[in-house]
Design an enzyme around this catalytic site. Structure first.
Site, PDB file in Angstrom:
ATOM      1  CB  SER A   1      61.382 -10.582  10.050  1.00 21.86           C
ATOM      2  OG  SER A   1      62.380 -10.574   9.067  1.00 21.86           O
ATOM      3  CG  ASN A   2      60.450 -10.511   4.746  1.00 24.42           C
ATOM      4  OD1 ASN A   2      61.332 -11.210   4.255  1.00 24.42           O
ATOM      5  ND2 ASN A   2      60.579  -9.194   4.853  1.00 24.42           N
ATOM      6  NE  ARG A   3      57.946 -18.560   3.733  1.00 23.77           N
ATOM      7  CZ  ARG A   3      57.232 -19.007   2.714  1.00 23.77           C
ATOM      8  NH1 ARG A   3      55.998 -18.585   2.520  1.00 23.77           N
ATOM      9  NH2 ARG A   3      57.753 -19.864   1.855  1.00 23.77           N
TER      10      ARG A   3
ATOM     11  CB  ALA B   1      62.140  -9.281   1.366  1.00 28.42           C
TER      12      ALA B   1
END
Ligand code: CTP
Length: 213
Positions: free
Chosen positions: A21-23, A88
């Site tokens: 995943s991402n922030r 995102a």
């Protein structure tokens, strides 16, 4: 107007307990959904996993992966006048999700990744979307060059670009500083302000341009 918004990160499963995943916090997308609903628009918010209160001022669809987000977009896009892709979305997922937890057998581990569907990049061609289309670009370098590239390659009417190399704005922060790029070559810079204020700018700009489109 009927406005679709995507928000948050996506999660791409690796095995039953792990994911890529991402922030992204989802704050920017949720702020846009709130601002649009406050202006009286009919909002569909499609969100990846976030730690924010559920959106209750319109239709709220929760998804996990890029594939699920694409499915949700596919189901809603034909009924909207404008679509704002603030999510995102993970660019890659593992080629094969392990059905059992991966055990640590060696000193290194390689995962084969494959591209996810480019949701924003496919809405014009795959779903024949002809409404007002807004993309986002999170960049660490050459912001203008990359932003204009994405605006054109994804057939957007407007692209919202922000610099994610800075710690005080963007990912997981409450404020943002953005440049809006338009398909006629114009651009507008909005210096640092709360995501709520940035959201208002974006919704007002969509209102102004989508109506005269
Ligand atoms: N996007 C999408 N589906 C994807 C990837 C991105 O809809 N699979 C959308 C995002 O919501 C955002 C824009 O496309 O509006 C971001 O463009 P992208 O080129 O994917 O940006 P990056 O992921 O940052 O790409 P790069 O690594 O090339 O900079």
């Amino acid at each position: 107007m009927r406005i679709l918004i995507t928000a948050g990160p996506t999660r791409e499963a690796i095995d039953p307990v792990r994911y890529l995943s991402n922030r992204s916090s989802g704050k920017m997308g949720y702020a846009i959904a709130e601002a649009a609903a406050e202006q009286g628009h009919d909002v569909v918010l499609i969100s990846g996993p976030v730690n924010l209160p559920p959106f209750d001022k319109g239709t709220f669809i929760e998804v996990e992966s890029a594939a699920e987000m694409l499915d949700a977009v596919k189901g809603a896009i034909s009924n909207v006048d404008a679509a704002i892709f603030a999510a995102a979305v993970a660019d890659y997922r593992v080629a094969e999700i392990a059905s059992e937890k991966i055990k640590k057998t060696g000193d290194t581990l390689s995962l084969e990744l494959e591209k996810t569907e480019d949701i924003l990049g496919s809405v014009r061609s795959a779903f024949a979307f002809d409404g007002f289309l807004v993309g986002f670009a999170a960049e660490t370098n050459d912001l203008e060059k990359h932003a204009i590239g994405k605006l054109n390659s994804k057939a957007c009417d407007m692209l919202v670009a922000n610099d994610v190399s800075r710690n005080d704005i963007g990912f997981d922060q409450d404020s943002n500083e953005v440049t809006l790029f338009f398909k006629d070559g114009e651009k507008e810079f909005y210096d640092r302000r709360s995501k709520k204020e940035v959201a208002k700018v974006i919704v007002e700009t969509v209102e102004r341009l989508a109506r005269t489109d």
